[in-house]
Design a protein around this motif. Sequence first.
Motif, PDB file in Angstrom:
ATOM      1  N   GLY A  21       8.793   1.030  -6.121  1.00 40.02           N
ATOM      2  CA  GLY A  21       8.161   0.297  -5.104  1.00 40.02           C
ATOM      3  C   GLY A  21       8.047   1.474  -3.909  1.00 40.02           C
ATOM      4  O   GLY A  21       9.020   2.187  -3.695  1.00 40.02           O
ATOM      5  N   TRP A  55       7.123   1.652   0.602  1.00 36.80           N
ATOM      6  CA  TRP A  55       6.955   1.051   1.739  1.00 36.80           C
ATOM      7  C   TRP A  55       6.501   2.278   2.500  1.00 36.80           C
ATOM      8  O   TRP A  55       7.259   3.310   2.849  1.00 36.80           O
ATOM      9  N   GLN A  75       5.385  -2.848   2.630  1.00 34.89           N
ATOM     10  CA  GLN A  75       5.198  -2.334   1.537  1.00 34.89           C
ATOM     11  C   GLN A  75       3.647  -1.988   1.061  1.00 34.89           C
ATOM     12  O   GLN A  75       2.711  -2.568   1.517  1.00 34.89           O
ATOM     13  N   THR A 135       3.528  -0.919  -5.727  1.00 33.53           N
ATOM     14  CA  THR A 135       4.428  -0.785  -6.668  1.00 33.53           C
ATOM     15  C   THR A 135       3.848  -0.301  -7.735  1.00 33.53           C
ATOM     16  O   THR A 135       2.811  -0.488  -8.474  1.00 33.53           O
TER      17      THR A 135
END
Length: 181
Positions: A140, A142, A147, A150
């Motif tokens: 994932g 960020w 975020q 993914t």
Amino acid sequence: MAFLKKIRPSMWPPNKSTLRAALLSIALLSSGGAVASPLSNELSDPKLLGSSTFRFLGLPVYDAKLFTPAGAAFNWTEDFGLQLTYRKNLAQKALVESTLDEMARQGNPAPTKAQLEACFQAVSKGDSYLAISEGPNKVGFWRNGAQTCTLTNTGIKKSFMSIFLGDNTRSASFTRQLKGQ
């Protein structure tokens, strides 16, 4: 302090509510503040293992920090987080193409250009990206705490993270420092 009382009587002495508000602000803005970060939400007891600055032709490009569960030694079989804080402005195209180039240079399978474009936006000085693995096939991302995407590909953790933590990185000393060695 008497000088402050004369020139700024409204600021002296600070009342309890002003002090509480100031302390709350500091706590929320600090990295160890009360607001949960993606790192603490995604990793079990994340602790800083090592940090380093990546340089290109002697110029700093980004500062990197490696977080592992409880600060344990780096291990590919465990999940970990890698944070990059940029010291210069970089275009999205530069981030995507350099990622693809490094993965290819190391002989690692790479996601598509379109997948990386969804993950990476242009960065300005001070912006951070955080990559957190979740098993061997999921990472994932960020940007500044929000975020962006993914990636779920076979072996993506090792393929992507090898750019910074593998045996064939651009800077062995950078990698050693990042791993806390």
